[in-house]
Design an enzyme around this catalytic site. Structure first.
Site, PDB file in Angstrom:
ATOM      1  CD  GLU A 286      38.120  45.949  32.482  1.00 50.24           C
ATOM      2  OE1 GLU A 286      37.771  46.834  31.698  1.00 50.24           O
ATOM      3  OE2 GLU A 286      39.109  46.091  33.235  1.00 50.24           O
TER       4      GLU A 286
ATOM      5  CB  VAL B 213      52.633  45.521  45.161  1.00 50.93           C
ATOM      6  CG1 VAL B 213      52.331  45.631  46.632  1.00 50.93           C
ATOM      7  CG2 VAL B 213      53.901  44.727  44.919  1.00 50.93           C
TER       8      VAL B 213
ATOM      9  CG  ASN C 159      38.179  46.989  46.306  1.00 51.30           C
ATOM     10  OD1 ASN C 159      37.634  46.189  47.043  1.00 51.30           O
ATOM     11  ND2 ASN C 159      38.996  47.928  46.754  1.00 51.30           N
TER      12      ASN C 159
ATOM     13  CB  SER D 244      44.527  48.542  38.200  1.00 57.10           C
ATOM     14  OG  SER D 244      44.322  48.045  39.463  1.00 57.10           O
TER      15      SER D 244
ATOM     16  CG  ASN E 197      40.405  51.009  36.210  1.00 53.33           C
ATOM     17  OD1 ASN E 197      39.364  51.274  36.796  1.00 53.33           O
ATOM     18  ND2 ASN E 197      41.300  50.152  36.681  1.00 53.33           N
TER      19      ASN E 197
ATOM     20  CG  HIS F 128      40.799  44.533  36.188  1.00 54.56           C
ATOM     21  ND1 HIS F 128      40.274  45.700  35.688  1.00 54.56           N
ATOM     22  CD2 HIS F 128      41.287  44.849  37.407  1.00 54.56           C
ATOM     23  CE1 HIS F 128      40.434  46.662  36.575  1.00 54.56           C
ATOM     24  NE2 HIS F 128      41.046  46.169  37.616  1.00 54.56           N
TER      25      HIS F 128
ATOM     26  CG  ASP G 161      51.188  38.372  50.866  1.00 54.79           C
ATOM     27  OD1 ASP G 161      52.341  38.864  50.807  1.00 54.79           O
ATOM     28  OD2 ASP G 161      50.166  39.027  50.615  1.00 54.79           O
TER      29      ASP G 161
HETATM   30  P1  NAI Z   1      47.544  45.254  48.418  1.00 56.98           P
HETATM   31  O1  NAI Z   1      48.695  46.154  48.626  1.00 56.98           O
HETATM   32  O2  NAI Z   1      46.410  45.311  49.355  1.00 56.98           O
HETATM   33  O3  NAI Z   1      48.055  43.742  48.414  1.00 56.98           O
HETATM   34  C1  NAI Z   1      49.158  43.301  47.711  1.00 56.98           C
HETATM   35  C2  NAI Z   1      49.693  42.074  48.417  1.00 56.98           C
HETATM   36  O4  NAI Z   1      50.642  41.467  47.579  1.00 56.98           O
HETATM   37  C3  NAI Z   1      50.406  42.405  49.726  1.00 56.98           C
HETATM   38  O5  NAI Z   1      49.870  41.631  50.772  1.00 56.98           O
HETATM   39  C4  NAI Z   1      51.842  42.031  49.452  1.00 56.98           C
HETATM   40  O6  NAI Z   1      52.515  41.528  50.583  1.00 56.98           O
HETATM   41  C5  NAI Z   1      51.676  40.961  48.411  1.00 56.98           C
HETATM   42  N1  NAI Z   1      52.865  40.702  47.637  1.00 56.98           N
HETATM   43  C6  NAI Z   1      53.792  41.564  47.197  1.00 56.98           C
HETATM   44  N2  NAI Z   1      54.777  40.904  46.537  1.00 56.98           N
HETATM   45  C7  NAI Z   1      54.430  39.599  46.555  1.00 56.98           C
HETATM   46  C8  NAI Z   1      55.049  38.420  46.074  1.00 56.98           C
HETATM   47  N3  NAI Z   1      56.202  38.447  45.431  1.00 56.98           N
HETATM   48  N4  NAI Z   1      54.424  37.247  46.271  1.00 56.98           N
HETATM   49  C9  NAI Z   1      53.257  37.201  46.935  1.00 56.98           C
HETATM   50  N5  NAI Z   1      52.648  38.287  47.433  1.00 56.98           N
HETATM   51  C10 NAI Z   1      53.223  39.471  47.250  1.00 56.98           C
HETATM   52  O7  NAI Z   1      47.088  45.490  46.918  1.00 56.98           O
HETATM   53  P2  NAI Z   1      45.657  45.267  46.275  1.00 56.98           P
HETATM   54  O8  NAI Z   1      44.873  46.492  46.392  1.00 56.98           O
HETATM   55  O9  NAI Z   1      45.120  43.992  46.761  1.00 56.98           O
HETATM   56  O10 NAI Z   1      46.037  45.127  44.735  1.00 56.98           O
HETATM   57  C11 NAI Z   1      46.578  43.940  44.212  1.00 56.98           C
HETATM   58  C12 NAI Z   1      46.539  44.003  42.708  1.00 56.98           C
HETATM   59  O11 NAI Z   1      45.184  44.135  42.297  1.00 56.98           O
HETATM   60  C13 NAI Z   1      47.271  45.174  42.101  1.00 56.98           C
HETATM   61  O12 NAI Z   1      47.833  44.783  40.889  1.00 56.98           O
HETATM   62  C14 NAI Z   1      46.175  46.204  41.881  1.00 56.98           C
HETATM   63  O13 NAI Z   1      46.474  47.116  40.857  1.00 56.98           O
HETATM   64  C15 NAI Z   1      45.042  45.314  41.494  1.00 56.98           C
HETATM   65  N6  NAI Z   1      43.701  45.850  41.720  1.00 56.98           N
HETATM   66  C16 NAI Z   1      43.428  46.576  42.840  1.00 56.98           C
HETATM   67  C17 NAI Z   1      42.151  47.072  43.050  1.00 56.98           C
HETATM   68  C18 NAI Z   1      41.823  47.845  44.265  1.00 56.98           C
HETATM   69  O14 NAI Z   1      40.774  48.508  44.291  1.00 56.98           O
HETATM   70  N7  NAI Z   1      42.632  47.791  45.313  1.00 56.98           N
HETATM   71  C19 NAI Z   1      41.061  46.826  42.074  1.00 56.98           C
HETATM   72  C20 NAI Z   1      41.454  45.976  40.980  1.00 56.98           C
HETATM   73  C21 NAI Z   1      42.737  45.545  40.805  1.00 56.98           C
END
Ligand code: NAI
Length: 681
Positions: A477, A414, A468, A442, A515, A465, A356
């Site tokens: 997926e 993100v 959660n 997503s 979705n 994909h 991260d």
């Molecule tokens: P989140 O906001 O909890 O985590 C994202 C993480 O990515 C953060 O810790 C951030 O610091 C990090 N990040 C940002 N830029 C970065 C970079 N350049 N290099 C490394 N790390 C970086 O988001 P979440 O919920 O985990 O979602 C992540 C992905 O998964 C998104 O694309 C989302 O659409 C997808 N997703 C989310 C679901 C959910 O229910 N939250 C379900 C399925 C997919």
């Protein structure tokens, strides 16, 4: 058993034996020097020991041989490394009904009753899956011993298929352990590890695998360790009371949607106190009724869809034998999803690098992973030692490091296309050209990542994909773009399966499959709130329909901002049917983002939705069944569009993905089957 030299005396000793030698391919009967018959299930050309008609015929022959040979004891076992007996042959079961089914049920019941009636002691020596009919056979024996091995799982999962144990399981298990414990096992359909099965009294002894046969022989000679019979637990009055309590609980949870559960309560509780034959008759009548229900047909189909997901190929042209395995994984982003994915992959013994942008976020991700392992330890999935060693497979990193050793990178940063494009360009510099680059987005178009500046070898870009929470959702997926190579797809499918998830292949298009189908349903739920419907009324209607959670609660869980973001992406692609409801926009502006902010459609107290939400319904409100038909109908409509547009390759894949990805009422068969669309082309 090495104290005795086995020899094939049975076949030489009797005509029945000779007959069995001629036809025996799945069951082998041998006599030891000290006159114990060993009946072994298994054949060289079959991977799973299942009880199909032919095997039951052989079993009848074997029992005839035992009846005429009169050995001093009988030991039932299997030659397979991982399966004792995997149960009835579901392929047959799913395709027969009426008289043919009755014939099969009677054949199994009578074979096991003959085993139960054998005059000499009988023991089942269980190693590997001892499931359904397999456990029913073991229950017909006088005693059971199981190997303390991870492969050993014991249980009666029939109600998960919309039927009930009808080869004596609903009759003999309550007699063995009492009505409450038997109902618990039969209604949950759980498969128990040997140790747990021992504690519950399902087996009499649990021993290391290498001592299994020896221990079975000892029980034959000396008898099983003494165990109190659960007399009070099979008593008529106690059974009737337990039945009433359990029925009330089951009705509340299942909302009357699973008839097999109610039939099982009836058969088990009424049968426990009366004669065995009456109870077997009840089992038989109940299973014949249940097998014909749409619920059973849909649940069996789901079973086969899951089996198919474990092995289907994307492209026959890829040389499956020589595909490199995924041995090391990197996950980019240690947020909710990244941490969840890293934990799951490591839990399957695959080393993971978790990256991260700063130390704080990496540390927060690792803390979440620690909590996930700790929860898994509490649920006895891992020992503390195993959990620690799996956790050690994760290397956290806040610095951009070389990913030369990674075979697969999963990006879970993100949900912002520009951020993901930059990450992918950077990954291309840090990885080998054959490293698979996957995104967990997503809804963003994955093809755009392949076209981004600095991105090379777009044929290795794919969507993986996950849903959660990762540890609980089985579906992944696998999103294929126009330029993803078939080899990359096959390797990705293998990876998904190797970590115990089930894949569905979908085309790269906004919202992919799950979705996309879910969104119109969630959006409409919001619009109904705009129209004055109470959120609880909408949610109750869908719970009655069989969804695991109402749509309004689901938006709160997902996060209103996240749902709004996905809807916006899809509106851009598909137009007004993805327009945000007014209330959603208003709530987001007010900072009501759902459970995570303590307030969304519902208020949350300590993470729990506060019940008794105020609000009535419009004067001309739809009834709950009308409402659920309306809302589920929107999913079916979108599913139909996905089928026509080729987002998934067939109706089966769509139903399967919606059941596994959203919990769409499994007994209804998925949105397409429910709405009468079963076209698979
Ligand atoms: P989140 O906001 O909890 O985590 C994202 C993480 O990515 C953060 O810790 C951030 O610091 C990090 N990040 C940002 N830029 C970065 C970079 N350049 N290099 C490394 N790390 C970086 O988001 P979440 O919920 O985990 O979602 C992540 C992905 O998964 C998104 O694309 C989302 O659409 C997808 N997703 C989310 C679901 C959910 O229910 N939250 C379900 C399925 C997919």
């Amino acid at each position: 058993m090495n104290e005795t030299i086995l020899r094939d005396k049975a076949n030489a000793d009797s005509r029945a034996g000779a007959k069995s030698r001629a036809r025996t391919r799945r069951i082998h009967l041998e006599l030891t020097d000290d006159n114990v018959a060993v009946v072994t299930f298994g054949s060289s050309n079959k991977t799973a020991n299942v009880l199909d008609e032919a095997t039951l015929d052989e079993l009848h022959l074997a029992v005839s041989a035992l009846e005429s040979l009169k050995p001093d004891g009988v030991l039932f076992t299997s030659s397979s490394d991982s399966i004792f007996i995997a149960g009835a042959d579901l392929k047959t079961l799913a395709n027969i009904n009426g008289e043919r089914l009755e014939h099969l049920v009677v054949k199994g019941q009578s074979a096991f009753s003959r085993i139960a009636d054998l005059p000499m002691p009988t023991v089942a020596a269980i190693h590997g899956a001892c499931v359904g009919g397999g456990f029913e056979l073991a229950l017909a024996c006088d005693a059971r011993v199981a190997s303390r091995d991870k492969a050993t799982r014991i249980g009666l999962p029939e109600t998960m298929l919309g039927i009930l144990p009808a080869w004596g399981g609903s009759t003999r298990l309550p007699r063995l352990v009492g009505v409450p414990a038997a109902l618990d096992a039969i209604l949950s359909g759980k498969l128990y590890r040997a140790g747990h099965a021992g504690k519950l009294g399902f087996v009499d002894a649990v021993v290391p695998r290498e001592h299994l046969l020896e221990s079975g022989m000892r029980i034959l000679r000396e008898g099983a360790p003494f165990r109190k019979k659960p007399f009070w637990k099979t008593n008529r009055i106690v059974s009737a009371f337990v039945s009433r309590v359990v029925r009330r609980k089951v009705l509340k949870k299942s909302r009357g949607n699973y008839p097999a559960l109610l039939e099982a309560i009836e058969v088990v509780s009424r049968g426990a106190a009366g004669p065995v034959d009456d109870s077997l008759n009840r089992e038989r009548e109940a299973v014949l009724r249940l097998a014909d229900t749409p619920e059973a047909k849909n649940l069996m189909r789901l079973f086969f869809l899951q089996e198919n997901a474990k092995r289907f190929r994307f492209s026959e042209s890829v040389d499956e034998e020589n595909l490199p395995a995924i041995e090391r994984v990197a996950v980019i982003g240690a947020g909710v999803m990244g941490a969840g994915i890293a934990q799951w992959v490591a839990s399957r013994n695959i080393p993971v690098l978790l990256r991260d942008i700063d130390r704080g976020r990496v540390a927060a991700g690792m803390e979440n992973i620690r909590k996930l392992f700790s929860a898994a330890t509490k649920r006895r999935i891992f020992s503390a030692h195993e959990a620690r060693s799996r956790m050690d497979l994760i290397s956290p990193s806040a610095e951009p490091v070389s990913l030369e050793r990674s075979d697969l990178v999963i990006e879970a940063a993100v949900e912002d296309l520009a951020v993901k494009e930059t990450i992918f360009a950077d990954l291309c510099e840090r990885t080998r050209p054959d490293t698979i680059l996957a995104t967990n987005t997503s809804a963003l178009p994955i093809s755009d990542l392949g076209k981004a500046e600095g991105v090379t070898h777009p044929e290795r870009i794919i969507g993986l994909h996950f849903f959660n929470p990762v540890s609980r959702m089985k579906l992944v997926e696998v999103v294929v773009t126009d330029f993803t190579s078939p080899e990359v797809v096959e390797r990705s499918l293998n990876f998904v399966r190797s970590i115990g998830k089930l894949p569905v292949v979908v085309k790269d298009s906004p919202g992919f499959l799950v979705n996309r189908i879910l969104m119109p349903y969630l959006i409409e739920a919001g619009r109904l709130v705009d129209d004055g419907y109470a959120p609880e009324y909408i949610d109750e209607a869908m719970l009655d329909f069989g969804m695991p959670m109402g749509p309004v609660r689901l938006i709160d869980e997902v996060g209103l901002d996240v749902a709004g973001h996905v809807a916006a992406t899809m509106r851009e692609a598909f137009g007004d049917r993805f327009e945000l409801p007014k209330c959603l926009g208003d709530y987001i502006r007010d900072g009501r983002l759902g459970r995570k902010s303590g307030h969304g459609f519902y208020r949350y107290d300590d993470g729990r939705a506060v019940k008794g939400h105020p609000g009535g319904n419009p004067a001309e409100a739809m009834s709950k069944p009308e409402l659920s038909d309306h809302l589920a109908g929107l999913m079916a409509k979108e599913a139909r569009l996905c089928l026509d547009e080729g987002v998934a390759k067939c109706a089966d894949d769509i139903d399967f993905a919606m059941i596994l990805g959203t919990g769409f009422a499994p007994f209804r068969g998925g949105p397409l089957t429910w709405s009468g669309i079963t076209k698979n082309d």
